[in-house]
Enzyme design. Structure first.
Site, PDB file in Angstrom:
ATOM      1  N   ALA A  44       0.784  -1.225   0.000  1.00  0.00           N
ATOM      2  CA  ALA A  44       0.000   0.000   0.000  1.00  0.00           C
ATOM      3  C   ALA A  44       0.821   1.283   0.000  1.00  0.00           C
ATOM      4  CB  ALA A  44      -0.938  -0.026   1.212  1.00  0.00           C
ATOM      5  N   CYS A  45       1.742   1.453  -0.877  1.00  0.00           N
ATOM      6  CA  CYS A  45       2.528   2.682  -0.967  1.00  0.00           C
ATOM      7  C   CYS A  45       1.696   3.810  -1.574  1.00  0.00           C
ATOM      8  CB  CYS A  45       3.775   2.467  -1.824  1.00  0.00           C
ATOM      9  SG  CYS A  45       4.789   1.065  -1.327  1.00  0.00           S
ATOM     10  N   THR A  46       2.087   5.053  -1.247  1.00  0.00           N
ATOM     11  CA  THR A  46       1.439   6.238  -1.779  1.00  0.00           C
ATOM     12  C   THR A  46       2.498   7.274  -2.111  1.00  0.00           C
ATOM     13  OG1 THR A  46      -0.473   5.816  -0.340  1.00  0.00           O
ATOM     14  CG2 THR A  46      -0.324   7.993  -1.336  1.00  0.00           C
TER      15      THR A  46
END
Length: 350
Positions: free
Chosen positions: A24-26
């Protein structure tokens, strides 16, 4: 009626995201007054990525880590990089203010390397960009020519790691680079400030159009899914104050990226690829300062690139985050000469 139709479309995209949810990188880029540009990202993963900070000088002879057909180049620019597994460059900024962020994308498909072009480990992809280009426009022009084929990491389960690349420069220009069905796709423009994981970037833009009409003061989606994090990051990146004060702007973007982080220890048993945030970076592309925020320590560290000598002939240097513990403040004096990691196509510790 129009909002109802768009809501239906949004739910379809969100359903796709749930089906293909990934690490879940942003990433978000702030465009402020007086040339203020700041790019922040989170690194979410299911285990320690063994990350350290590295200072790479100009003039390094590189190879893509894929064997006989590997791509070879000589670095034109020095860079400051956060590594992963001593096998690749996950994130970084070069001395011209170009930033490269590597994020997970479940739908990514690099295709088969069967046409005779040189090959490049996906872990070398950000470094190739940082080494060779000063601006997003330069990078996009070169990447569109597809001078190489990318080879994904081999995951422990035998599958290839799926990733996409975001790049931004000191002018505020951005691009999102994806391989879908073996075909290169590049979205290039200042408006492409935010990206997460699934769905593919074109579908993420559809989410933006819907939520712009709803308005973030009415409600914002709050889960840790990629689609919801994209909406929150987009809203807050545009909502924070516009300022040329670097201290305030960096604080704002650190707040944005913390807002879309996954609390440490959170697990989702039926979606094993959703993972805790391990670390965050904030790159000030005007002052050329790189901030690193470790989720397991209460402190932020930073490096001002002006304090690093990245001239050709200087040694590669490493600041070992793993052994330094709860340090805070400037890291410039903590870099020590070290052998650079070798790019490779095996995933995980050696």
């Amino acid at each position: 009626m129009r909002l109802t139709t768009r809501l239906a479309a949004l739910l379809g995209v969100a359903g796709l995201c749930a089906a293909t949810v990934a690490a879940a990188c942003t990433r978000a880029t702030y465009l402020g007054p007086e040339g203020t540009v700041i790019t922040a990202r989170s690194m979410d993963w299911s285990e320690d990525t063994l990350t350290d900070l590295w200072a790479f000088p100009r003039g390094l002879d590189r190879n893509g880590g894929t064997g006989e057909r590997t791509l070879r180049w000589r670095s034109r620019y020095g860079s400051l990089v956060a590594s992963a597994y001593d096998a690749g460059s996950a994130d970084g900024m070069n001395e011209r203010g170009l930033v490269a962020n590597l994020l997970y994308l479940a739908e990514s498909d690099f295709g088969e390397a069967v046409d005779g072009r040189p090959t490049l480990s996906v872990g070398a992809w950000p470094q190739y960009v940082l080494d060779n280009f000063a601006t997003v426009a330069e990078a996009v022009e070169a990447l569109r020519a597809e001078p190489f084929r990318i080879i994904g990491f081999a995951l422990p389960n035998g599958r290839k790691a799926s990733l996409h690349l975001a790049i931004s420069d000191a002018s505020g220009d951005s691009a999102v680079v994806e391989y879908l069905g073996g075909k290169l796709t590049i979205n290039h423009g200042r408006d492409y400030q935010v990206m997460t994981n699934s769905p593919v970037f074109a579908d993420q833009l559809a989410l933006t159009r819907y939520w712009e009409e709803v308005g973030g003061m009415a409600m914002l989606p709050g889960t840790i899914r990629a689609a919801d994090r994209f909406v929150r990051a987009s809203y807050y990146t545009h909502a924070v104050p516009q300022t040329a004060d670097a201290r305030q702007a960096v604080a704002s973007m650190l707040g944005v990226i913390r807002n879309v982080s996954v609390p440490y220890g959170i697990t989702t048993p039926d979606k094993p690829n959703i993972a805790s945030t391990l670390w965050r970076t904030v790159a000030d592309q005007k002052t050329l300062t790189y901030y690193f925020d470790n989720a397991l320590t209460p402190n932020v560290v930073w490096v001002r690139m002006a304090e690093l000598n990245l001239a050709e002939g200087q040694p590669v240097r490493r600041a070992g985050l793993r052994e330094l513990g709860d340090v805070a403040g400037s890291m410039a004096g903590r870099f020590q000469p070290a052998q650079p990691y070798e790019f490779r196509i095996t995933f995980g510790p050696k």
